[in-house]
Design a protein around this motif. Structure first.
Motif, PDB file in Angstrom:
ATOM      1  N   UNK A  14    -143.216  67.327 -54.145  1.00 37.77           N
ATOM      2  CA  UNK A  14    -143.537  65.864 -54.159  1.00 37.77           C
ATOM      3  C   UNK A  14    -142.745  65.044 -52.988  1.00 37.77           C
ATOM      4  N   UNK A  15    -142.211  65.681 -52.066  1.00 35.48           N
ATOM      5  CA  UNK A  15    -141.543  64.918 -50.839  1.00 35.48           C
ATOM      6  C   UNK A  15    -140.222  64.144 -51.560  1.00 35.48           C
ATOM      7  N   UNK A  16    -139.499  64.515 -52.533  1.00 40.09           N
ATOM      8  CA  UNK A  16    -138.341  63.687 -53.087  1.00 40.09           C
ATOM      9  C   UNK A  16    -137.190  64.662 -53.087  1.00 40.09           C
ATOM     10  N   UNK A  17    -136.120  63.806 -52.531  1.00 37.83           N
ATOM     11  CA  UNK A  17    -134.773  64.229 -52.661  1.00 37.83           C
ATOM     12  C   UNK A  17    -134.473  65.179 -53.844  1.00 37.83           C
ATOM     13  N   UNK A  18    -133.790  66.280 -53.973  1.00 36.28           N
ATOM     14  CA  UNK A  18    -133.528  66.861 -55.244  1.00 36.28           C
ATOM     15  C   UNK A  18    -132.717  66.273 -56.115  1.00 36.28           C
ATOM     16  N   UNK A  19    -132.939  66.393 -57.385  1.00 27.12           N
ATOM     17  CA  UNK A  19    -131.979  65.646 -58.232  1.00 27.12           C
ATOM     18  C   UNK A  19    -130.928  66.600 -58.754  1.00 27.12           C
ATOM     19  N   UNK A  20    -130.573  66.009 -59.953  1.00 30.81           N
ATOM     20  CA  UNK A  20    -129.090  66.822 -60.443  1.00 30.81           C
ATOM     21  C   UNK A  20    -129.442  67.772 -61.431  1.00 30.81           C
ATOM     22  N   UNK A  21    -130.649  67.903 -61.857  1.00 30.56           N
ATOM     23  CA  UNK A  21    -130.921  68.802 -62.972  1.00 30.56           C
ATOM     24  C   UNK A  21    -130.962  70.184 -62.325  1.00 30.56           C
TER      25      UNK A  21
END
Lengths: 270, 469
Positions: A26-33
């Motif tokens: 998705x080209x999104x910075x990784x989240x906390x999960x």
């Protein structure tokens, strides 16, 4: 139970990697999960190794299964430490497959003592193996940072604003992770090698240069030296240092595989 | 009793409505004319509030939209007042300005404001500024006497909550959606945090200064401004801070800079590979060059120098484009979230309206019961007091049992945005019934002419709870 905990850790590490892959797509910075799942995997993994130590009254440093698992634990510690910083969570994309490979190998070959007696034991042996594992883990972290640096550098230079641009950390953050990996790993590896060589020179047969462990130690140490030298040159160092770090790790990894295949003493780590 | 029914009917006629224009419907020239700045918003809202049809009013005005939100007794009258206000600002006739306006009533109005607050109706979908502007409009409304009552108070607070939820629960607001924010994102992909970094702007054009402001908000600590004349550079520095330098000093100063923004109006490239290569030499840290000028200020070959990352206006547009694409993908979950919140608000809104409506319905029933009872008792002479009481009690029970299913249906309809017509029709019928002398004596002909009694079997099977009804 030890195997069960390792299997659970394997599942959690795999889940964390899948989350990383989804973020990358998705080209999104990784989240906390993803960080939480890695933390869970690490806790379960550590519990498995603690149970091993309590059950067999020895640290899981000898034998292919236990040693692979311990090395994997050190690497996943680096993943978690890097993930605490928001801008470095993506490091798991490259380090988690290594962790999965090592834990998977441990599960396949069995996580139990080999039953072989070795002459080198006691606190010096623990220091030797632990320090070398930290050295390998440091090089893995530095190299993951270096590989990501090269990709991000090229995306930025070529103006490709896709998945790599969106998901990978900033160049400066990756450069810092590379530096920390080298700064932690190189002294640790040096201490580990010195501890081993001191023991063999004092009590053993002298430097066993035909030992696969010795050869891998020397290759890794040399790889470190080259990577550190590349960083210390004047001028814009980013991409050059990153490429050299990545190549150094590749050489070490190839050497590890070659030594594994040709190793005479099956059952030990190498 | 009839008077109660009329009161209830009048209160229920109040609704939420809005009239406005935006980038979807009006050209920028008209939006500029209609724009209500904070200095004139008081007079504008006060003027609109003079209409007795309008109970509450908030004006939301940004460069992309001007909208008047009402809680009004009569939506049509309120809209006429708002149209006149917009027309006056536009310098046009009400009929002329009508073509650029949109109207929303009731649930549609609520949904519209929630979509606006979430950034779903914005020119750049997902932009964050609008949420602050919705909040500012509400605050301004609060500062005006009687402008914000319980309905708009809750409506605007809910809108802000929806905007926050969309930003925290979806990825709609992520990424760079404007040229200055794309510039910041690119610099951040090289340096990570921009805290403590230094920047230089060459040329003090509007876009250059806006970009610099964006960089400053990210923690850039050292700013150098160079312009064609030192005076011009000093003017810019007076606005945003930093140091002004002359063009001659640029090449010496550039070796200590992390980010260079160029926005001159020069016809030829100002930054060449030779000059920059010579100035940067063996500098170890990277330099991000953001060339936002047209024609370009930086020679394309500069991007090939080691440690230099060069981006022109097209590259920045590409970053914005990639963000917009990602945001479009995130619009669907955001729309779902907004709709859920709008429905929840609407349930609350109708539930506060439904009380008077049910009271009106019961008052009407009670009026009919009393009228019929009076007529019956007059016809039945010689009844004892106890018989009269029993008949009176029987009619009351009958009324309660008849009204119970209607009361339940009205309560359910109040929570359903699709049932607005039903409630409005019921309200109108009650108003008509209350104002008609025939309402107090419903004949068999009336019942026949109103059509078959649907669901009578269901009504019979219901076990009404008298205490509740």
């Amino acid at each position: 139970m030890i195997l069960g905990l390792h299997l659970l850790a394997l599942v959690l590490y795999a889940a964390a990697w899948v989350l990383q892959l989804r973020g990358f797509r998705g080209g999104r910075e990784p989240g906390l999960s993803g960080v939480t799942v890695v933390g869970g995997g690490l806790a379960v993994h550590a519990a498995g190794l603690l149970l091993y130590a309590l059950s067999y009254r020895s640290l899981p440093l000898v034998g292919l299964g236990p040693a692979s698992s311990s090395l994997a634990l050190f690497i996943s510690l680096f993943v978690l430490a890097a993930s605490v910083r928001t801008d470095l969570r993506a490091a798991g994309l490259f380090l988690l497959p290594l962790v999965l490979l090592l834990v998977g190998e441990a599960v396949v070959v069995g996580i139990e003592p080999t039953g072989r007696q070795i002459a080198f034991r006691g606190p010096w042996f623990v220091l030797h193996v632990s320090a070398i594992f930290i050295g390998y883990a440091g090089l893995a972290a530095a190299s993951a940072a270096a590989i990501m640096y090269v990709f991000q550098f090229r995306a930025l230079k070529r103006k490709q604003f896709g998945s790599v641009f969106g998901f990978f950390p900033a160049l400066e953050s990756l450069d810092r992770l590379n530096k920390v990996g080298l700064a932690v790993g190189f002294p640790a590896l040096s201490v580990g090698l010195l501890a081993g060589w001191s023991w063999t020179l004092t009590f053993g047969r002298g430097l066993a240069l035909d030992n696969p462990g010795t050869i891998l130690g020397i290759v890794t140490w040399t790889a470190y030296l080259v990577a550190i030298a590349a960083r210390s040159r004047p001028g814009p160092r980013g991409e050059r240092a990153a490429v050299i770090s990545a190549v150094a790790f590749l050489v070490t990894f190839v050497a590890f595989l070659a030594l594994r295949i040709t190793a005479r003493e099956a059952g030990f780590f190498l | 009793m009839a008077a109660d029914a009329r009161d209830g009917g009048r209160a229920d006629a109040a609704t939420i409505a809005l009239v406005g224009l935006s980038h979807h419907t009006a050209p920028i020239e008209l939006r500029e004319r209609v724009y209500v700045d904070s200095a004139s918003v008081r007079d504008t809202v006060r003027g609109v509030m003079e209409s007795p049809a309008i109970h509450e009013c908030v004006a939301l005005s940004t460069c992309n939209r001007t909208e008047f939100y009402f809680q009004a007794a009569d939506a049509a009258s309120a809209e006429s007042v708002a149209i006149a206000a917009v027309a006056a600002r536009a310098g046009m006739g009400p009929g002329e300005v009508e073509a650029y306006l949109y109207h929303r009533h009731g649930y549609e109005g609520v949904l519209h404001l929630f979509r606006v607050a979430a950034g779903l109706d914005s020119l750049v979908v997902g932009e964050a500024e609008i949420l602050g502007q919705v909040g500012d409009a509400y605050e301004l409304g609060l500062s005006l006497p009687d402008s914000v009552g319980p309905v708009l108070h809750r409506l605007f607070q809910s809108a802000q909550a929806v905007g926050g939820a969309v930003r925290s629960e979806t990825s709609l607001g992520r990424g760079a959606a404007s040229i200055p924010s794309a510039a910041v994102r690119l610099a951040a992909k090289v340096f990570g945090s921009l805290e403590g970094r230094s920047a230089m702007v060459l040329g003090a054009g509007e876009m250059g200064v806006t970009t610099l402001r964006c960089l400053l908000s990210e923690g850039i600590s050292d700013v150098l401004v160079a312009s064609r004349t030192l005076d011009r550079a000093q003017e810019t520095v007076a606005q945003i801070g930093g140091r002004a330098i002359s063009l001659e000093d640029v090449w010496e100063a550039i070796s200590d800079v992390d980010i260079l923004v160029t926005s001159t109006s020069a016809a030829e490239p100002v930054v060449t590979s030779d000059k920059l290569g010579l100035s940067r030499g063996q500098v170890g840290s990277p330099l991000v060059v953001l060339d936002i000028a047209l024609p370009r200020d930086v020679e394309p070959g500069v991007g090939g120098l080691p440690g230099i990352f060069l981006y022109n206006i097209d590259d920045l547009h590409k970053v914005v484009g990639a963000t917009e694409e990602a945001r479009r993908a995130e619009a669907a979950p955001a729309e779902t979230l907004v709709t859920d919140h709008a429905k929840r608000f609407w349930r609350w809104y109708r539930s506060r309206e439904v009380g008077p409506l049910i009271r009106g319905l019961r008052a009407h029933g009670e009026a009919v019961r009393l009228a019929e009872l009076e007529r019956l008792l007059a016809e039945l002479d010689g009844l004892s007091e106890s018989d009269r009481e029993r008949i009176e009690a029987a009619t009351r029970r009958l009324l309660n049992k008849l009204l119970h299913p209607s009361t339940v249906a009205v309560r359910q309809a109040a929570a359903d945005p699709n049932a607005i017509d039903f409630l409005d029709r019921l309200r109108d019928e009650l108003r008509l019934a209350a104002s008609s002398p025939r309402s107090e004596s419903v004949t068999e002909e009336d019942i026949e002419s109103s059509g078959p009694a649907n669901g009578s079997a269901d009504a019979e099977s219901e076990e009404p709870n008298e205490a509740r009804s």
